[in-house]
Structure formats: structure tokens, C-alpha cells
Motif scaffolding. Structure first.
Motif, PDB file in Angstrom:
ATOM      1  N   ARG A 117       1.541   6.478  -7.033  1.00 26.75           N
ATOM      2  CA  ARG A 117       0.453   7.351  -7.472  1.00 26.75           C
ATOM      3  C   ARG A 117       0.871   8.818  -7.360  1.00 26.75           C
ATOM      4  O   ARG A 117       0.631   9.614  -8.268  1.00 26.75           O
ATOM      5  N   ALA A 118       1.529   9.179  -6.251  1.00 28.66           N
ATOM      6  CA  ALA A 118       1.977  10.562  -6.067  1.00 28.66           C
ATOM      7  C   ALA A 118       2.979  10.931  -7.159  1.00 28.66           C
ATOM      8  O   ALA A 118       2.935  12.046  -7.692  1.00 28.66           O
TER       9      ALA A 118
ATOM     10  N   TYR B 227       7.126  15.586  -6.997  1.00 31.18           N
ATOM     11  CA  TYR B 227       7.525  14.441  -6.164  1.00 31.18           C
ATOM     12  C   TYR B 227       9.047  14.357  -6.068  1.00 31.18           C
ATOM     13  O   TYR B 227       9.596  14.200  -4.993  1.00 31.18           O
TER      14      TYR B 227
ATOM     15  N   VAL C  37       0.833  -1.198   0.000  1.00 32.29           N
ATOM     16  CA  VAL C  37       0.000   0.000   0.000  1.00 32.29           C
ATOM     17  C   VAL C  37       0.872   1.253   0.000  1.00 32.29           C
ATOM     18  O   VAL C  37       0.631   2.207  -0.746  1.00 32.29           O
ATOM     19  N   GLU C  38       1.901   1.253   0.831  1.00 30.32           N
ATOM     20  CA  GLU C  38       2.812   2.404   0.900  1.00 30.32           C
ATOM     21  C   GLU C  38       3.491   2.638  -0.453  1.00 30.32           C
ATOM     22  O   GLU C  38       3.587   3.770  -0.925  1.00 30.32           O
TER      23      GLU C  38
ATOM     24  N   LYS D  39       0.976   4.137  -2.927  1.00 24.29           N
ATOM     25  CA  LYS D  39       0.721   5.552  -2.650  1.00 24.29           C
ATOM     26  C   LYS D  39       1.827   6.414  -3.241  1.00 24.29           C
ATOM     27  O   LYS D  39       1.570   7.457  -3.858  1.00 24.29           O
ATOM     28  N   LYS D  40       3.067   5.998  -3.036  1.00 20.06           N
ATOM     29  CA  LYS D  40       4.196   6.769  -3.569  1.00 20.06           C
ATOM     30  C   LYS D  40       4.190   6.751  -5.097  1.00 20.06           C
ATOM     31  O   LYS D  40       4.485   7.761  -5.738  1.00 20.06           O
TER      32      LYS D  40
END
Length: 187
Positions: A161-162, A170, A154-155, A158-159
Motif C-alpha cells: 500500500r505504501a 517509497y 499484513v506486513e 502495508k508495504k
């Protein structure tokens, strides 16, 4: 470590007990690397006599409880390994250091290991046993492991996607973090 014969040890001990030379001088005279070896021989001789200087093939094995008693005695009294060995009638004080190491690495289980290598015929069984132990995780351990892997996934997502939404922002944000980590003072 060089092995010395019983006769040689006895000769050096008797020479020391005559009082003409100290440990250091005797070590130099006889080409012994460390004066502590002579000190150990003298103490063993004084406590156990000539029999204490005999080189025993390490056929004698000690129980885990005995090893724990010796280690506990050292910790409780602050005795040296040599003094503890003499107290418990051991002729080889250096064995205690191997017990200390085994205990610090694996606890009391480390003191229960058989000496030497296992026989070749048992080698395949030992490998299978180790693999079986690795695969024998409890259900709770398996679930905890799966949870950790899912958290990491999940982490990561998220990164990712960012980064996909604003690659330059980013990179700029994380660039500062990496630069601040790399500016450590050099000595």
C-alpha cells in the motif's frame, strides 16, 4: 581409515614396549598415518591385554544410559576419549566421538538410533512415518504458525500500500537502507 590386523597392532605395540622407538618413529617405520593410533593401541593393550586389540565387528550395542554415562564422565572429569574408553572397558575409543556428535545434534534421542541403514522393506514405512510426524502438529503449533503467516501477510500488504501511494518516495526511502547495507568495508 585403514584397518590394521590384530597381529600387526600387537607387533607394533610390543616394538614400542621394547623401548627402542617412540610413537612417531614407529608410525613412520610402519607407514601408519597417525602416531595417536599407536598411542591408543598401547593404552588399550596395557589396560585390556591382547584381547583389547582384537577387531570386533560392531555387533555389540550399548544402552543409551551407558552412552550418557560415558559422555557425562568425560564432561565431569575432562578425560580424553581414549581415557574414558579405557575406564569403561571400550576397545574402540573413536566410537565416543560419534556418540558426542549424535548427542550434540539430537540429544539423548540421537544416542538411541539403531546403527546402519534401515532394511529396504522398512524404507517406505520410514518415509510415511516422517511425513506423519510433520503433519502431527499440535493445535497450538498450528495456530502459532497461522498467526505468523497472517502477521507476514499484513506486513507485506502495508508495504505494498505504501508503495502504491507513493512509489518514488517509497523507493527513495528504501534505497538509502539498501545502500547503507552494501557499503560494508571490504577486507
Amino acid at each position: 581409515m585403514k584397518k590394521y590386523s590384530e597381529e600387526f597392532k600387537l607387533m607394533v605395540v610390543r616394538e614400542y614396549l621394547e623401548g627402542k622407538l617412540g610413537y612417531r618413529a614407529l608410525a613412520k617405520k610402519h607407514g601408519i598415518k597417525s602416531k595417536s593410533a599407536i598411542d591408543r593401541w598401547v593404552k588399550v593393550y596395557e589396560k585390556l591385554g591382547q584381547e583389547g586389540l582384537t577387531s570386533k565387528k560392531h555387533t555389540e550395542s550399548y544402552s543409551v544410559q551407558f552412552k550418557l554415562d560415558v559422555l557425562s564422565f568425560i564432561k565431569r572429569t575432562g578425560s580424553s576419549e581414549t581415557d574414558a574408553a579405557l575406564h569403561f572397558g571400550l576397545t574402540n575409543p573413536t566410537i565416543i566421538s560419534s556418540w558426542k556428535k549424535a548427542f550434540s545434534e539430537d540429544g539423548s534421542e540421537g544416542l538411541n538410533r539403531p546403527k546402519g541403514r534401515p532394511p529396504m522393506s522398512d524404507k517406505a514405512e520410514n518415509i510415511k512415518g516422517k511425513q506423519a510426524k510433520k503433519s502431527e502438529m499440535t493445535n497450538e503449533q498450528k495456530l502459532e504458525r497461522e498467526n505468523e503467516l497472517l502477521r507476514l501477510e499484513v506486513e507485506y500488504l502495508k508495504k505494498l500500500r505504501a508503495f502504491q501511494m507513493d512509489p518514488e518516495g517509497y523507493l527513495e526511502k528504501h534505497k538509502q537502507r539498501y545502500h547503507s547495507n552494501s557499503k560494508k568495508p571490504s577486507n
